[in-house]
Every structure is written in C-alpha cells, then in structure tokens.
Design a protein around this motif. Structure first.
Motif, PDB file in Angstrom:
ATOM      1  N   TYR A 144       0.863  -1.182   0.000  1.00 46.32           N
ATOM      2  CA  TYR A 144       0.000   0.000   0.000  1.00 46.32           C
ATOM      3  C   TYR A 144       0.892   1.221   0.000  1.00 46.32           C
ATOM      4  O   TYR A 144       1.500   1.584   0.998  1.00 46.32           O
ATOM      5  CB  TYR A 144      -0.901  -0.006   1.236  1.00 46.32           C
ATOM      6  CG  TYR A 144      -1.951   1.083   1.214  1.00 46.32           C
ATOM      7  CD1 TYR A 144      -3.161   0.897   0.562  1.00 46.32           C
ATOM      8  CD2 TYR A 144      -1.723   2.301   1.849  1.00 46.32           C
ATOM      9  CE1 TYR A 144      -4.119   1.890   0.534  1.00 46.32           C
ATOM     10  CE2 TYR A 144      -2.675   3.297   1.830  1.00 46.32           C
ATOM     11  CZ  TYR A 144      -3.870   3.091   1.172  1.00 46.32           C
ATOM     12  OH  TYR A 144      -4.811   4.089   1.159  1.00 46.32           O
ATOM     13  N   ARG A 145       0.981   1.889  -1.147  1.00 42.33           N
ATOM     14  CA  ARG A 145       1.951   2.950  -1.328  1.00 42.33           C
ATOM     15  C   ARG A 145       1.276   4.207  -1.890  1.00 42.33           C
ATOM     16  O   ARG A 145       1.324   4.502  -3.064  1.00 42.33           O
ATOM     17  CB  ARG A 145       3.061   2.430  -2.238  1.00 42.33           C
ATOM     18  CG  ARG A 145       4.021   3.422  -2.785  1.00 42.33           C
ATOM     19  CD  ARG A 145       4.875   4.085  -1.739  1.00 42.33           C
ATOM     20  NE  ARG A 145       5.329   5.372  -2.230  1.00 42.33           N
ATOM     21  CZ  ARG A 145       5.987   6.267  -1.508  1.00 42.33           C
ATOM     22  NH1 ARG A 145       6.262   6.017  -0.243  1.00 42.33           N
ATOM     23  NH2 ARG A 145       6.360   7.398  -2.028  1.00 42.33           N
ATOM     24  N   ARG A 146       0.530   4.920  -1.027  1.00 39.92           N
ATOM     25  CA  ARG A 146      -0.026   6.234  -1.357  1.00 39.92           C
ATOM     26  C   ARG A 146      -0.852   6.272  -2.644  1.00 39.92           C
ATOM     27  O   ARG A 146      -0.575   7.070  -3.557  1.00 39.92           O
ATOM     28  CB  ARG A 146       1.086   7.279  -1.421  1.00 39.92           C
ATOM     29  CG  ARG A 146       1.865   7.407  -0.130  1.00 39.92           C
ATOM     30  CD  ARG A 146       2.814   8.570  -0.149  1.00 39.92           C
ATOM     31  NE  ARG A 146       3.492   8.720   1.125  1.00 39.92           N
ATOM     32  CZ  ARG A 146       4.254   9.764   1.456  1.00 39.92           C
ATOM     33  NH1 ARG A 146       4.435  10.745   0.598  1.00 39.92           N
ATOM     34  NH2 ARG A 146       4.835   9.832   2.625  1.00 39.92           N
ATOM     35  N   PRO A 147      -1.873   5.441  -2.777  1.00 41.86           N
ATOM     36  CA  PRO A 147      -2.765   5.558  -3.937  1.00 41.86           C
ATOM     37  C   PRO A 147      -3.560   6.862  -3.878  1.00 41.86           C
ATOM     38  O   PRO A 147      -3.634   7.516  -2.829  1.00 41.86           O
ATOM     39  CB  PRO A 147      -3.674   4.337  -3.806  1.00 41.86           C
ATOM     40  CG  PRO A 147      -3.680   4.024  -2.341  1.00 41.86           C
ATOM     41  CD  PRO A 147      -2.303   4.370  -1.854  1.00 41.86           C
ATOM     42  N   THR A 148      -4.162   7.219  -5.001  1.00 36.77           N
ATOM     43  CA  THR A 148      -4.970   8.432  -5.075  1.00 36.77           C
ATOM     44  C   THR A 148      -6.218   8.292  -4.203  1.00 36.77           C
ATOM     45  O   THR A 148      -6.865   7.235  -4.231  1.00 36.77           O
ATOM     46  CB  THR A 148      -5.394   8.679  -6.534  1.00 36.77           C
ATOM     47  OG1 THR A 148      -4.231   8.736  -7.355  1.00 36.77           O
ATOM     48  CG2 THR A 148      -6.165   9.993  -6.658  1.00 36.77           C
ATOM     49  N   VAL A 175     -13.187  -4.319  -0.008  1.00 31.90           N
ATOM     50  CA  VAL A 175     -12.774  -5.641  -0.493  1.00 31.90           C
ATOM     51  C   VAL A 175     -11.259  -5.785  -0.419  1.00 31.90           C
ATOM     52  O   VAL A 175     -10.727  -6.806   0.031  1.00 31.90           O
ATOM     53  CB  VAL A 175     -13.273  -5.861  -1.931  1.00 31.90           C
ATOM     54  CG1 VAL A 175     -12.582  -7.066  -2.573  1.00 31.90           C
ATOM     55  CG2 VAL A 175     -14.787  -6.054  -1.943  1.00 31.90           C
ATOM     56  N   LEU A 176     -10.542  -4.761  -0.868  1.00 38.76           N
ATOM     57  CA  LEU A 176      -9.076  -4.823  -0.831  1.00 38.76           C
ATOM     58  C   LEU A 176      -8.571  -4.931   0.607  1.00 38.76           C
ATOM     59  O   LEU A 176      -7.620  -5.672   0.893  1.00 38.76           O
ATOM     60  CB  LEU A 176      -8.478  -3.590  -1.516  1.00 38.76           C
ATOM     61  CG  LEU A 176      -8.761  -3.463  -3.017  1.00 38.76           C
ATOM     62  CD1 LEU A 176      -8.210  -2.151  -3.551  1.00 38.76           C
ATOM     63  CD2 LEU A 176      -8.169  -4.639  -3.780  1.00 38.76           C
ATOM     64  N   ALA A 177      -9.196  -4.184   1.514  1.00 36.02           N
ATOM     65  CA  ALA A 177      -8.768  -4.218   2.916  1.00 36.02           C
ATOM     66  C   ALA A 177      -9.034  -5.566   3.562  1.00 36.02           C
ATOM     67  O   ALA A 177      -8.389  -5.917   4.556  1.00 36.02           O
ATOM     68  CB  ALA A 177      -9.471  -3.115   3.703  1.00 36.02           C
ATOM     69  N   ALA A 178      -9.980  -6.325   3.007  1.00 41.05           N
ATOM     70  CA  ALA A 178     -10.347  -7.617   3.583  1.00 41.05           C
ATOM     71  C   ALA A 178      -9.567  -8.785   2.985  1.00 41.05           C
ATOM     72  O   ALA A 178      -9.787  -9.931   3.380  1.00 41.05           O
ATOM     73  CB  ALA A 178     -11.843  -7.857   3.401  1.00 41.05           C
ATOM     74  N   LEU A 179      -8.663  -8.511   2.057  1.00 43.36           N
ATOM     75  CA  LEU A 179      -7.894  -9.608   1.466  1.00 43.36           C
ATOM     76  C   LEU A 179      -7.115 -10.341   2.556  1.00 43.36           C
ATOM     77  O   LEU A 179      -6.442  -9.715   3.378  1.00 43.36           O
ATOM     78  CB  LEU A 179      -6.921  -9.073   0.402  1.00 43.36           C
ATOM     79  CG  LEU A 179      -7.546  -8.514  -0.886  1.00 43.36           C
ATOM     80  CD1 LEU A 179      -6.469  -7.974  -1.803  1.00 43.36           C
ATOM     81  CD2 LEU A 179      -8.367  -9.591  -1.599  1.00 43.36           C
ATOM     82  N   PRO A 180      -7.176 -11.668   2.564  1.00 41.65           N
ATOM     83  CA  PRO A 180      -6.533 -12.448   3.638  1.00 41.65           C
ATOM     84  C   PRO A 180      -5.054 -12.669   3.369  1.00 41.65           C
ATOM     85  O   PRO A 180      -4.574 -13.802   3.241  1.00 41.65           O
ATOM     86  CB  PRO A 180      -7.313 -13.765   3.596  1.00 41.65           C
ATOM     87  CG  PRO A 180      -7.686 -13.921   2.164  1.00 41.65           C
ATOM     88  CD  PRO A 180      -7.959 -12.526   1.652  1.00 41.65           C
ATOM     89  N   CYS A 181      -4.294 -11.568   3.282  1.00 43.63           N
ATOM     90  CA  CYS A 181      -2.866 -11.672   2.994  1.00 43.63           C
ATOM     91  C   CYS A 181      -2.141 -10.529   3.709  1.00 43.63           C
ATOM     92  O   CYS A 181      -2.775  -9.556   4.140  1.00 43.63           O
ATOM     93  CB  CYS A 181      -2.615 -11.610   1.491  1.00 43.63           C
ATOM     94  SG  CYS A 181      -3.069 -10.028   0.731  1.00 43.63           S
ATOM     95  N   PRO A 182      -0.826 -10.614   3.837  1.00 42.36           N
ATOM     96  CA  PRO A 182      -0.081  -9.532   4.493  1.00 42.36           C
ATOM     97  C   PRO A 182      -0.103  -8.245   3.670  1.00 42.36           C
ATOM     98  O   PRO A 182      -0.076  -8.271   2.435  1.00 42.36           O
ATOM     99  CB  PRO A 182       1.341 -10.091   4.599  1.00 42.36           C
ATOM    100  CG  PRO A 182       1.208 -11.565   4.426  1.00 42.36           C
ATOM    101  CD  PRO A 182       0.033 -11.764   3.512  1.00 42.36           C
ATOM    102  N   TYR A 183      -0.149  -7.137   4.377  1.00 42.66           N
ATOM    103  CA  TYR A 183      -0.042  -5.801   3.792  1.00 42.66           C
ATOM    104  C   TYR A 183       1.258  -5.164   4.256  1.00 42.66           C
ATOM    105  O   TYR A 183       1.705  -5.399   5.372  1.00 42.66           O
ATOM    106  CB  TYR A 183      -1.186  -4.927   4.287  1.00 42.66           C
ATOM    107  CG  TYR A 183      -2.355  -4.730   3.360  1.00 42.66           C
ATOM    108  CD1 TYR A 183      -2.470  -3.578   2.589  1.00 42.66           C
ATOM    109  CD2 TYR A 183      -3.370  -5.673   3.277  1.00 42.66           C
ATOM    110  CE1 TYR A 183      -3.562  -3.371   1.768  1.00 42.66           C
ATOM    111  CE2 TYR A 183      -4.472  -5.482   2.459  1.00 42.66           C
ATOM    112  CZ  TYR A 183      -4.558  -4.326   1.701  1.00 42.66           C
ATOM    113  OH  TYR A 183      -5.642  -4.132   0.887  1.00 42.66           O
ATOM    114  N   VAL A 184       1.826  -4.308   3.424  1.00 42.42           N
ATOM    115  CA  VAL A 184       2.926  -3.433   3.841  1.00 42.42           C
ATOM    116  C   VAL A 184       2.527  -2.008   3.487  1.00 42.42           C
ATOM    117  O   VAL A 184       2.714  -1.556   2.374  1.00 42.42           O
ATOM    118  CB  VAL A 184       4.248  -3.803   3.134  1.00 42.42           C
ATOM    119  CG1 VAL A 184       5.378  -2.884   3.598  1.00 42.42           C
ATOM    120  CG2 VAL A 184       4.630  -5.262   3.355  1.00 42.42           C
TER     121      VAL A 184
END
Length: 314
Positions: A75-79, A104-113
């Motif tokens: 997650y790198r500063r999207p508009t 939906v993107l926030a609920a993805l069952p994977c690691p975020y950075v």
C-alpha cells in the motif's frame, strides 16, 4: 516465483513504487499495479461474491485478476477516492467506491505493507507520542492545545519551544501560492489569540547535533544520520549530508515494538540526535518517503520492501 502475485496500490507515477516493482519483476513475481481512486470505475471493473465459495475478481484494461491469488499487498499512497472539489454525485460515487472496492481490498486475507487502516490510525500525532513513550523512546515535552494561557505556561516552563502541524495540510501563502508549514521555533510574543481557533502542537526544542532517519521494513533497520544547520531538515535537501550508521543501542528494538503495537510492517522514524548521543523521538511516518535516501546512500531499502512482500508466511 511465477506464482507469487503482489498487488501494488499506488499512483501511476510513483518512482518509489517503481523501485520496489523493479525488484519484484527481477524475482519473477507477478505484479499487479492498481490505483483504485483513479482506475475505478474508469478503467477497471470488479465483483466480489460472498457466497459458499467466496471470490473476488478485478478486471483492468490489461488483466483479469483473481484477487484470492494475491499473496501480499504493497500500500503505497494511492490516489484518494474523493477530491476536495468533488460534486455531490462524485462524493456519493467516491464514497461507495471507497467502502466497496476499498473494503474488499482491505479484507484480502494476505499480508499488507502496511494495512491502510493501520496506517491511518498511526498518522495521528497523539497516537505516535503515546506509543513512543510506552515502548521506551525519549519523547520531548509536548502540548496540544487551543488555550492561550496553557501555551504561555508551557513556553515559560519548557522554552524555547517549536510549533509543527498535527498533520501536513495543503495551504497557500499570502500570494495564493502553494506553501508548506515547517517546524518553526515560536517566541512567547507570537502566542496570541489565534491559538484558540484550532488545535496546535507545541514542543520543547531539542538541542540537537544532527537528525536520524531510521527506516524499518520488517526486521530490517536502516539508520542514517542527517547533518545540517536546519531545525527542519526537510526544508532544503541541498543543505543535508548523510552518513549511514548503526542504530544507537536499543533503538531498533524500540522501533520494532512500536510498529508491532500499531500493526505496521514499515515505519520511517525521525529522531533528534543530542550531543550525548541520545535519540529523541520526533515522529514516525507509517508510509513515509525513502526513495531519495536509497539514491544518496545506496542502502537497499527497495530490495528490503520486496523481501518483505515475498516473505513466506510462518
């Protein structure tokens, strides 16, 4: 690593994200670049089924993506989904997109950075100061107030003091040109009735000999000493010199605890470095810039981000 799909949420022109994507491509990872605030719905469609067999599908102009196959998100500063000039129709559509696509993107069952909700919470200065003190950092005396009398009393007890915004906010100068409010020393005579109009952050001015920028990505820690004659080094990058150093004793452990407490996997920490080698916590940007720092020091920061995105779950 052909089966590794990494979703990079960022703007179309982001040289920092480009650096990370370059490393991911070199390792044969599949990379999907998506800016939901711009690409949806103009250039993308999506559907998510909450059924006995949940699935999510994202279709862009060039890809048809099964979001269940995403193994990490950068997650790198999207508009933003909404702009300040949005009409009421655009505000409605943007809000629906934020809570629909963004949800939906926030609920993805994977690691975020790092996860956008964790980033949003960690951007609050009071949260930063409270967490920093709890994990053991030296934290300067700070006052957040709109009471003039309390500001005067704080200046009398702790002066000299500085002012800095609680959050960077677009503003203009008297000529209507874009301007930036830098960290600035405040004299007692400047503490007037305008303080009552909103919240202000005042802090004791640290007698520093340098600044430290400590970039933490997962377990990796990159510490750079920044020397200048500036109170706020961001004001003029041409007046800075950089030295890569080892973190002072205990600093890396405190940084890791700080990030863990706030659910972050990345942090750009700023410290004032005193004459007796004490790092004093100033702030931690949970999605801060680092591209220029890699360019001037050669530190492998972008490779470290790629490492974290491709790290196997334990």
């Amino acid at each position: 690593m052909a089966d590794e799909m990494v979703l990079v949420l960022t703007r179309l022109e982001d040289s920092t994200a480009d650096m990370v994507i370059g490393h991911l491509n070199a390792r044969d990872a599949q990379v999907v670049r998506f800016d939901p605030g711009v690409d949806f719905p103009a250039a993308a469609e999506f559907s998510t089924w909450f059924t006995d067999q949940p699935r999510s599908r994202l279709i862009t102009t060039s890809r048809d993506i099964d979001l269940n196959q995403v193994r990490a998100v950068y997650y790198r500063r999207p508009t933003p989904y909404l702009s300040d000039s949005s009409s009421h129709v655009e505000r409605f559509a943007g809000t629906q997109a934020r809570f629909g696509v963004g949800g939906v993107l926030a609920a993805l069952p994977c690691p975020y950075v790092s996860h956008p909700w964790a980033i949003a919470a960690a951007e609050y200065k009071p949260v930063q100061l409270t967490t920093a003190r709890r994990v053991g950092f030296d934290v300067p005396a700070t006052l957040i107030t709109n009471r003039v009398d309390d500001a005067h009393a704080f200046a009398t007890k702790h002066g000299p003091i500085i002012y800095k915004p609680l959050r960077a906010t677009p503003c203009t100068d008297p000529n209507g040109e874009p301007a930036t409010i830098w960290t600035t020393q405040v004299e007692p005579g400047e503490l007037d009735g305008t303080i009552s109009q909103t919240a202000h952050l005042f802090q004791v001015r640290i007698d520093k000999v340098a600044d430290l920028r400590v970039t933490v990505i997962g377990e990796q820690v990159f510490c750079v000493r920044i020397d200048s004659d500036l109170l706020d080094w961001r004001q003029d990058y041409d007046r800075l010199s950089y030295t890569v150093i080892e973190p002072p004793p205990g600093l890396a452990d405190h940084c890791h605890t700080y990030l863990e407490d706030l659910g972050l996997r990345f942090g750009a920490f700023d410290f004032a470095f005193t004459n007796d080698d004490v790092p004093v916590f100033l702030e931690c940007n949970p999605n801060g810039q680092w591209g220029w720092l890699e360019e001037v020091t050669g530190l492998p920061i972008s490779a470290a981000v790629a490492d974290l995105l491709l790290e196997k779950p334990t």
